[in-house]
Design a protein around this motif. Structure first.
Motif, PDB file in Angstrom:
ATOM      1  N   SER A 112     -31.516  74.606 -16.695  1.00 21.76           N
ATOM      2  CA  SER A 112     -32.592  75.211 -16.723  1.00 21.76           C
ATOM      3  C   SER A 112     -33.335  75.422 -15.761  1.00 21.76           C
ATOM      4  N   ASP A 113     -33.112  74.311 -14.567  1.00 26.88           N
ATOM      5  CA  ASP A 113     -33.783  73.994 -13.432  1.00 26.88           C
ATOM      6  C   ASP A 113     -33.103  75.497 -12.173  1.00 26.88           C
ATOM      7  N   CYS A 114     -32.728  75.908 -12.457  1.00 31.49           N
ATOM      8  CA  CYS A 114     -32.168  77.452 -11.299  1.00 31.49           C
ATOM      9  C   CYS A 114     -33.169  77.831 -11.908  1.00 31.49           C
ATOM     10  N   ARG A 134     -30.677  85.959  -6.331  1.00 32.24           N
ATOM     11  CA  ARG A 134     -30.084  85.855  -7.586  1.00 32.24           C
ATOM     12  C   ARG A 134     -28.656  85.922  -6.802  1.00 32.24           C
ATOM     13  N   ARG A 135     -27.787  86.293  -5.907  1.00 28.30           N
ATOM     14  CA  ARG A 135     -26.357  85.131  -4.937  1.00 28.30           C
ATOM     15  C   ARG A 135     -26.854  83.777  -5.586  1.00 28.30           C
ATOM     16  N   LYS A 136     -27.513  83.653  -5.234  1.00 31.97           N
ATOM     17  CA  LYS A 136     -27.768  81.953  -5.140  1.00 31.97           C
ATOM     18  C   LYS A 136     -28.026  81.277  -6.838  1.00 31.97           C
ATOM     19  N   LEU A 138     -24.456  78.965  -8.329  1.00 32.47           N
ATOM     20  CA  LEU A 138     -25.228  77.653  -9.416  1.00 32.47           C
ATOM     21  C   LEU A 138     -24.488  77.535 -10.915  1.00 32.47           C
ATOM     22  N   ALA A 139     -24.957  79.143 -11.328  1.00 32.51           N
ATOM     23  CA  ALA A 139     -23.955  79.417 -12.610  1.00 32.51           C
ATOM     24  C   ALA A 139     -22.831  79.478 -12.597  1.00 32.51           C
TER      25      ALA A 139
END
Length: 489
Positions: free
Chosen positions: A396-398, A403-405, A409-410
């Protein structure tokens, strides 16, 4: 079928509102409980008293969401109510008697029957002074909002709406039966309740009501922490908590009991300097709602709300102009614990929220490939039973718009969860314990129960986290080596 009378000053005139076919069907939902409700109404009528389904029960019936907890009002005083229900109710409770309420259970339904009331605060004390009213319209006028000031008589099913609640329900707006100033002056908690209903029902707060909330926010200081806590919990568990939280911040109500929320507005988010931490936090709360498996997970939502409250105290600007918030998770955990203590949340609930706030940054850095199996074990061990919530909070913190980042992260977190699953298949990560128990430690070292056993146990657990499962021989060898270093052997 519809009664109407002149509204109090400060409200829009409530025209006669004919029930539409849909509204007829909604009121007909009452027939689901009418065998009990109508039977109770007949008993009151036989005793010479009125009985009306009222308030939130009527509102929820019109919204098609009537539950099994029903609210009634009557001209009968509590003693008379007890005479009516004794011998008929499956169970009776009198915990609300001082407020004129008698509780009843019948056929799986919980019924609360309250004498017509006209109580008001003395505008100094924290509890209402109960004064019994004499008629239904007076009782409805003292209620918080017009959408809660409607009634259906029993057993006749006559609909009474003197303050335009039906029209406001259709317009999805929150207004007060009298002026907002009078209503909030009588019970300042109603200001917080307006935000709660906005969050639960996705209704708009009428401008005069919103203005009164801002002007009278300081009056909330007259309300006990427990009552504020209960309303705030319902708000955060609403279908749209972000709307409620914005109302709290915009009207100044948050300053009275949750100043950390508005404090976030002043800080710049380190991930995207065009976006403040306040907006980031509201997005994280919204994301957390989307990650829930069923109903409201208050612990997850509260952790999402509080996860960055340590940033204002830890903000630093480097020589290159970059903003940092080092150790804000540690400060945030401390602030969260203090705030929840002041709001009288149970210790176990507070401990879980605090732990999530403290752990929410632990994942960052995993994508750089620095985590050993030992680090993964510690992540799982430190999270314990909170690991599923920590997964949801971290995702949720993302909130980056890059979009690349966001994709990276995902993918990194997917990889971490896969790695946890792999280690879990090889080891019992949920129960990381030393390879020797206390009895074995005492036997090998020849020591009685005491601090030495605890120290040895902690040392072996650290080895278990660092190296994974050890064989019996390896564990015994390590224990002897440690004991020799400590001068125990």
């Amino acid at each position: 079928m519809s009664d109407s009378s002149a509204p109090s000053a400060g409200t829009a005139p409530a025209a006669h509102v004919s029930l539409t076919a849909a509204q007829h069907r909604a009121v007909a939902e009452l027939l689901r409980v009418s065998p009990v409700a109508d039977e109770l109404g007949r008993r009151f009528a036989a005793a010479g008293h009125e009985l009306h389904l009222v308030g939130g029960s009527v509102r929820d019936a019109l919204l098609g969401r009537l539950g099994d907890d029903l609210d009634f009002c009557t001209d009968a005083h509590p003693d008379a109510t007890l005479r009516v229900v004794k011998g008929w109710a499956d169970a009776i409770w009198e915990t609300g008697r001082e407020f004129g309420t008698i509780g009843v259970q019948r056929d799986g339904l919980r019924l609360e029957i309250t004498t017509f009331r006209a109580e008001a605060y003395d505008r100094v004390s924290r509890n209402p002074t109960v004064r019994y009213g004499t008629n239904l319209v007076e009782d409805l006028e003292r209620r918080d909002f017009t959408i809660n000031a409607m009634a259906v008589s029993l057993p006749g099913h006559r609909f009474t709406d003197p303050y335009g609640g039906l029209a406001d329900l259709a317009a999805r707006v929150i207004r007060t039966p009298g002026t907002p100033q009078e209503s909030f002056g009588d019970d300042p908690l109603r200001m917080l309740r307006a935000a709660r209903f906005a969050a639960q029902l996705r209704f708009a707060v009428a401008p005069p009501v919103r203005a009164a909330m801002a002007a009278m926010a300081a009056d909330l200081d007259r309300i006990t922490a427990e009552r504020i806590r209960d309303e705030f919990t319902k708000l955060l568990c609403g279908a749209d908590p972000v709307t409620g939280l914005r109302l709290l911040a915009d009207t100044g109500l948050a300053e009275r009991f949750l100043p950390e929320l508005t404090g976030l507005r002043l800080e710049i988010d380190e991930h995207a300097q065009h976006k403040d931490v306040y907006e980031h936090t509201l997005t994280v709360v919204s994301n957390a709602v989307g990650h829930e498996d069923g109903g409201c997970d208050f612990i997850l939502r509260m952790a999402a709300l509080m996860h960055d409250v340590g940033k204002p105290a830890t903000k630093a600007v480097g020589p290159d102009g970059r903003v940092s918030f080092h150790h804000h998770e540690v400060v945030g955990a401390r602030l969260t614990k203090q705030r929840m203590k002041e709001l009288r949340y149970p210790k176990d609930v507070t401990a879980q929220v605090v732990a999530l706030v403290a752990l929410h940054l632990r994942f960052y850095g995993y994508g750089r490939g620095e985590w050993t199996d030992s680090a993964v074990r510690r992540y799982v061990a430190d999270a314990g039973d909170l690991l599923p919530r920590l997964h949801k909070l971290t995702r949720s913190d993302c909130t980056t718009r890059n979009r690349r980042k966001a994709r990276q992260l995902a993918e990194d977190y997917d990889a971490l969860e896969e790695r946890i699953a792999r280690l879990r298949a090889e080891e019992d990560l949920a129960r990381v314990r030393p390879d020797l128990d206390g009895n074995a430690i005492m036997q090998l070292l020849g020591v009685p129960p005491g601090p030495v056993v605890g120290q040895a146990w902690k040392h072996l657990k650290e080895l278990r986290l660092e190296r994974g499962p050890l064989s019996r021989d390896e564990a015994e060898s390590e224990l002897r080596r440690w004991a020799q270093e400590q001068g125990i052997l």
